[in-house]
Design an enzyme around this catalytic site. Structure first.
Site, mmCIF file in Angstrom:
data_model
loop_
_atom_site.group_PDB
_atom_site.id
_atom_site.type_symbol
_atom_site.label_atom_id
_atom_site.label_comp_id
_atom_site.label_asym_id
_atom_site.label_seq_id
_atom_site.Cartn_x
_atom_site.Cartn_y
_atom_site.Cartn_z
ATOM 1 C CB ALA A 85 -0.911 -0.027 1.277
ATOM 2 N N PRO A 86 0.499 2.213 -0.838
ATOM 3 C CG PRO A 86 0.185 4.455 -1.509
ATOM 4 C CD PRO A 86 1.171 3.476 -0.786
ATOM 5 N N GLY A 87 0.255 1.416 -3.298
ATOM 6 C CA GLY A 87 0.124 1.070 -4.576
ATOM 7 C C GLY A 87 0.847 1.419 -5.660
ATOM 8 C CD GLU A 117 -0.550 -2.235 4.166
ATOM 9 O OE1 GLU A 117 -0.555 -2.041 5.344
ATOM 10 O OE2 GLU A 117 0.680 -2.059 3.186
ATOM 11 C CG ASP A 144 8.661 0.727 -0.007
ATOM 12 O OD1 ASP A 144 9.832 0.874 -0.013
ATOM 13 O OD2 ASP A 144 7.763 1.105 -0.044
ATOM 14 N NE ARG A 161 -0.364 1.460 4.687
ATOM 15 C CZ ARG A 161 0.171 2.611 4.098
ATOM 16 N NH1 ARG A 161 -0.101 3.686 3.975
ATOM 17 N NH2 ARG A 161 1.256 2.029 3.420
ATOM 18 C CB CYS A 212 11.200 6.362 2.577
ATOM 19 S SG CYS A 212 9.955 5.888 3.653
#
Length: 431
Positions: free
Chosen positions: A106-108, A128, A173, A133, A226
Site C-alpha cells: 500500500a498504497p500501490g 498490505e 518496501d 490501507r 525511505c
C-alpha cells in the site's frame, strides 16, 4: 525543526556533505508521475517535464498543474509517485510472465509500477497488513487497469507459510522511520525518535525473514526503505545475510544512486531530484522450489458470455472465480487462496443479476476497446458531467464505454435517447 539527535547522526554520516544536505531540505521538493503502459500510448501533456532517469515511464511535472484533478488520473493513465520511490522497482527489474510478490504494497505506487512492467503477463501478489490501507491498494489496482494481481490483507509470515519458494522476485518496501520523508511530511518529523528507529529495525527483520521464504532459489529480493538510519538499512542487510546464508548480494548497475556496499544504494536529496531512499538487491541461492497448489477455475456463466459477445470483449489467458457476489478473472498462475484474507483476487468482471450481467467499474478501466464506445475530449462538458454522475446525451443502446480522448473512464447504458451514468458514486465529483 528537525530532531537534534537525528541531525547529529546525519552530520557523522555525511561529513563535509552535511551542509549541502541541510540546504536541500530547504528547497521545494520535486514532484513526479509515472505513466501507465497498460493504458496504451503516453499522451503529451503540457505540465509534464523532464524524465526520471531511472524509470522510463517516470516524469517530473509542474506542481502548479494539479494533475490529480485531470480526468486522465481517474482513467489510470498515470500514477502520482515520488521519483525516488520509483527506484526500488527499477532495481527489482520485473519481467512479463514472472510470479512476483510486493509484500508491503500500500498504497500501490510500486505495485502498479511492477504491473506496468509485467504488461498483464504472469502473476502479482500485492499484500498490505493494514485493512484500511489494503482497501486503498485494491482501489489503485483497479484504477490502473491491472488484471493479474491478487490483493491480500495478511501478515507476511502467513503468506510465507503458504507460498514458500513460489515467487521469482520479491519486493519489500519496508515500513520505516520515514527520515527520507522529512521534507515531504511534517508528521514524519514529529513522530521520529531513536526508539522508533530501533522498533522499525526489529519489524523489518521479521518481514525480511518472511520475504526470504517466499522467494524461489535463484530469485531476486529487493529491500527498500525511505529512511537514512543505518540500523534500518546497511545494518538490516548485514543482519539478514548473517541469518540467511542462502542469500548473497546481487551486483547491479545503478549510476544514478550513491553506492552503499555491493548491490546496495542510497538516494540522498542533495544529489538527485527526489527524497531520501535506500535499496539493496539480494539473490537467493541453492535449495528447491516448494510445490504450491494451484487455484482451480470455474465456468463462465451464460450471462457473461452473452454480454461479452455483444460488446466483443476478449479476456486474456486466465480462469474464472466467483468471489462474494462478483465474478472475477484471475491469472492461470494463481495459487490456492484458501484461508487467506483476500481483498480482490484479480480482475472484477461484474455480477449476474436476474438473468443479466452488470459489468464492474474495474472491467471498464481494464478495457481499451469494445463494440460500443462513446468518446469525448477530456476537457469537454460531457466528461465533466459524466464524472459528476449526470446523464449524457447519446443515441447508443445498451452498455457502452465512456472514454476521454480514448482513455476509459467507466460505463454508461443507453436507451437510444440518452446514456444513464454508471460512474461509481464514491468517485463522483461535485464540480
Amino acid at each position: 525543526m528537525l530532531p537534534q539527535e537525528f541531525l547529529n547522526r546525519i552530520e557523522k554520516q555525511l561529513g563535509e556533505e552535511y551542509p549541502a544536505f541541510l540546504e536541500s531540505l530547504e528547497r521545494p521538493r520535486a514532484v513526479a508521475l509515472r505513466f501507465n503502459p497498460l493504458k496504451g500510448e503516453k499522451p503529451d501533456l503540457p505540465f509534464v517535464g523532464e524524465p526520471v532517469p531511472w524509470e522510463p515511464m517516470g516524469f517530473y511535472y509542474d506542481p502548479e498543474a494539479r494533475p490529480g484533478l485531470h480526468p486522465y488520473h481517474e482513467a489510470g493513465v498515470y500514477y502520482l509517485q515520488e521519483a525516488s520511490a520509483m527506484s526500488a522497482v527499477a532495481l527489482l527489474d520485473p519481467q512479463p510472465g514472472e510470479k512476483i510478490c510486493d509484500l508491503c504494497a500500500a498504497p500501490g505506487g510500486k505495485t502498479t509500477q511492477i504491473a506496468g512492467r509485467m504488461m498483464g503477463e504472469g502473476f502479482l501478489l500485492c499484500n498490505e497488513i493494514n485493512p484500511k490501507r489494503a482497501r486503498i491498494l485494491g482501489q489503485n489496482i483497479e484504477r490502473m487497469g491491472v488484471a493479474n494481481a491478487l490483493v491480500t490483507n495478511e501478515h507476511p509470515q502467513r503468506l510465507a507459510d503458504k507460498y514458500a519458494g513460489f515467487f521469482d522476485r520479491v519486493l519489500i518496501d519496508a515500513p520505516c522511520s520515514g527520515e527520507g520523508m522529512f521534507r515531504k511530511e511534517e508528521s514524519a518529523v514529529t513522530d521520529w525518535s531513536q526508539e522508533t528507529v530501533e522498533m522499525c529495525a526489529r519489524r523489518q527483520a521479521e518481514i525480511l525473514h518472511s520475504g526470504a521464504q517466499l522467494l524461489k532459489p535463484g530469485g531476486r529480493l529487493v529491500y527498500s526503505t525511505c529512511t537514512f538510519a543505518p540500523e534500518e538499512n546497511e545494518q538490516a542487510i548485514e543482519n539478514f545475510l548473517h541469518a540467511h546464508p542462502e542469500f548473497v548480494r546481487e551486483p547491479v548497475e545503478a549510476p544514478w544512486f550513491t553506492p552503499a556496499g555491493e548491490g546496495a544504494f542510497r538516494l540522498w536529496p542533495h544529489k538527485l531530484l527526489g527524497e531520501g531512499h535506500f535499496a539493496a538487491v539480494l539473490r537467493k541461492t541453492g535449495g528447491e522450489e516448494d510445490d504450491v497448489r494451484s487455484l482451480g477455475g470455474e465456468k463462465l456463466p451464460k450471462e457473461w458470455n452473452d454480454f461479452a459477445k455483444e460488446l466483443k470483449i476478449q479476456l486474456p489467458q486466465g480462469k474464472a472465480l466467483f468471489f462474494g457476489n462478483s465474478l472475477y478473472w484471475v491469472p492461470l498462475e494463481m495459487p490456492d487462496i484458501h484461508r487467506i484474507k483476500v481483498v480482490r483476487p484479480g480482475l472484477e468482471l461484474g455480477e449476474v443479476k436476474k438473468n443479466r450481467f452488470e459489468p464492474a467499474h474495474a472491467l471498464a478501466l481494464w478495457l481499451r476497446k469494445c463494440e460500443n464506445i462513446q468518446d469525448f475530449p477530456a476537457k469537454s462538458k460531457e466528461i465533466r458531467s459524466f464524472m459528476q454522475g449526470q446523464v449524457l446525451p447519446g443515441t447508443v443502446r445498451g452498455w457502452c464505454l465512456i472514454t476521454a480522448d480514448g482513455y476509459t473512464l467507466g460505463w454508461g447504458k443507453g436507451d437510444g435517447n440518452s446514456i444513464k451514468n454508471h460512474y461509481p458514486k464514491g468517485l463522483r465529483r461535485n464540480s
